[in-house]
Design a protein around this motif. Structure first.
Motif, short mmCIF file in Angstrom:
data_model
loop_
_atom_site.label_atom_id
_atom_site.label_comp_id
_atom_site.label_asym_id
_atom_site.label_seq_id
_atom_site.Cartn_x
_atom_site.Cartn_y
_atom_site.Cartn_z
N ILE A 104 29.38 -23.66 30.40
CA ILE A 104 28.18 -24.46 30.68
C ILE A 104 28.54 -25.67 31.53
O ILE A 104 27.87 -25.99 32.53
CB ILE A 104 27.51 -24.90 29.37
N GLY A 105 29.61 -26.35 31.13
CA GLY A 105 30.05 -27.51 31.90
C GLY A 105 30.41 -27.14 33.33
O GLY A 105 30.06 -27.86 34.28
N ALA A 106 31.10 -26.00 33.52
CA ALA A 106 31.50 -25.58 34.86
C ALA A 106 30.29 -25.24 35.71
O ALA A 106 30.24 -25.55 36.92
CB ALA A 106 32.43 -24.37 34.76
N ILE A 107 29.29 -24.60 35.11
CA ILE A 107 28.09 -24.23 35.87
C ILE A 107 27.40 -25.48 36.42
O ILE A 107 27.01 -25.53 37.60
CB ILE A 107 27.12 -23.42 34.98
N PHE A 108 27.25 -26.50 35.58
CA PHE A 108 26.54 -27.69 36.04
C PHE A 108 27.40 -28.60 36.89
O PHE A 108 26.89 -29.30 37.78
CB PHE A 108 25.93 -28.42 34.84
N LEU A 109 28.71 -28.58 36.68
CA LEU A 109 29.59 -29.29 37.60
C LEU A 109 29.54 -28.64 38.98
O LEU A 109 29.52 -29.35 40.01
CB LEU A 109 31.02 -29.29 37.06
#
Length: 443
Positions: A138-143
């Motif tokens: 999730i963090g990678a997608i939004f980063l």
């Protein structure tokens, strides 16, 4: 910090190179993007294969690497990411799927290793992988979104990340914990497929939240009650999540009814079944192969339903196929688990008496139990799918057909050309096809 944790941290840092992709998303030519995205991982693979000693080798070496004298694990990981990068720049793999699959593995592995330094419970350890991998994805997608990539909404990103993390954990548990290339490629392709379904218009954030909550709860219960192994639990949770998000609450209820009743039936009078030689292996806990054999047809039906809805097709037939397959799975399970407790079964093909536990042997009590199971799914189908009497009878009959096919195949082909899981798969497939075909008539 242990060597396992340091190594996981090193893999995380290598995986972070995947964030080059969103920076280049649409900003450069495809040739430049390909070279810039693939090259770092190709370079890491080359360095890994050339390393035989020194700090880098000591950081990344697994036991198998030390035996071989090369960092084959790191090289395999880097080449798998490079392969995904090729799909990204050459075949329009979404950037979100690319970075999510990488971070599912790297953050999941890091979280699992951190927990494993203090706890050894396998359920806790694999849960740490899923939760960490999901959060990392999730963090990678939004980063990636802040760096220029197109990203889904938070609820959908959560669903994609959870699906990827569960699949990755399942592959690692069922096959080999170090098979990074298979994990990466499988996770990337599944998230890509889910992205292409265009779920935003048909799936609510509440549905996703409820689906995640219910599947996690029931997965924990299944493992805690001993009705599923780790791999069986992961498989069931993933299938249930797909059922509630891609189908709806009714689909979830039907599938959970099979898992719940079927699991408890396997435990019923287990010691007696053990004495008779008909008990489910692993103390009644179903593994991933057993769960998939009984649920694969239902999974295909719910995915086909979601795809049909996406292109505005009439998807009602897939409800029938789903319910028919689940009815057959429960009918066969109850027929075997209860029917095997009675003496003097008869072979379904010749009606001669055979010993309890003989493949293809049936009892009247088993048939009645199977019909009850099929009727249970048919009734729930009528309630949640709005089926009239003809549709409900269709599901009941499809369950009976699947149960009968299972017995016939057991009497003729099981133990030779087919194993038990293949028989279960073909039985549920026959029921799904019968229900789907009949559904076209009664709709």
């Amino acid at each position: 910090m242990t060597g396992d944790v340091r190594r996981a941290g090193g893999y995380f840092l290598v995986g972070a190179l995947s964030l080059i992709a969103p920076v280049l998303d649409g900003a450069t030519s495809s040739r430049v993007a390909a070279i810039t995205t693939v090259a770092p991982f190709a370079f890491v693979a080359a360095v890994a294969l050339a390393s035989t000693r020194g700090p880098l080798f000591e950081l990344f070496a697994r036991d198998s690497d030390r035996e071989e004298g090369r960092l084959y694990g790191l090289a395999s990981f880097a080449l798998a990411v490079a392969g995904l990068a090729v799909l990204l720049v050459g075949f329009e793999l979404p950037t979100a799927a690319f970075v999510a699959s990488v971070f599912v593995l790297t953050t999941g592995n890091l979280g699992q290793m951190l927990v494993a330094t203090r706890l050894v419970n396998p359920f806790v350890v694999v849960s740490a992988f899923v939760v960490s991998g999901m959060a990392g994805a999730i963090g990678a997608i939004f980063l990636a979104g802040t760096l220029g990539a197109t990203t889904p909404s938070l609820p959908l990103a959560t669903f994609f990340a959870a699906s990827g993390a569960l699949l990755a954990a399942l592959i690692r548990s069922a096959l080999h914990v170090r098979d990074d290339s298979l994990v990466l490629l499988s996770t990337g392709l599944v998230i890509w497929f889910l992205l292409e379904l265009g779920l935003g218009a048909t799936t609510s954030s509440t549905q996703i939240a409820v689906g995640l909550g219910l599947t996690v709860l029931l997965g924990g219960l299944a493992y805690g009650l001993g009705t599923a192994s780790i791999t069986g639990m992961l498989t069931g949770v993933l299938l249930a999540l797909f059922a509630v998000v891609l189908g709806g609450y009714g689909w979830f209820v039907l599938l959970m009814t099979f898992f719940g009743i079927g699991g408890l039936a396997s435990k019923y009078r287990y010691e007696e079944k053990l004495d008779r030689g008909i008990a489910q292996e692993n103390e009644g806990a179903r593994d991933s192969g057993n769960v998939l054999a009984n649920s694969a047809v239902a999974l295909v039906a719910v995915v086909a339903y979601a795809g049909a809805v996406h292109v505005s097709m009439d998807a009602s037939v897939f409800r029938f196929a789903f319910a028919g397959a689940v009815a057959a799975a429960l009918a066969d399970t109850l027929s075997s688990e209860f029917g095997g407790l009675f003496d003097n079964p008869r072979l379904i093909t010749t009606f001669e008496r055979v010993e309890a536990g003989t493949d293809g042997g049936v009892t009247l009590q088993g048939v009645v139990a199977g019909l009850v199971g099929s009727g249970c799914i048919a009734g729930l189908g009528a309630l949640f799918f709005g089926l009239a009497v003809p549709g409900t009878v269709t599901i009941l009959a499809a369950g009976f057909v699947g149960m009968t096919v299972d017995s016939i195949l057991g009497a003729t082909l099981e133990g030779g050309r087919l194993d038990n899981q293949s028989v279960n798969l073909l039985a549920t497939l026959s029921a799904g096809l019968v229900a789907g075909a009949a559904g076209l008539v009664v709709l």
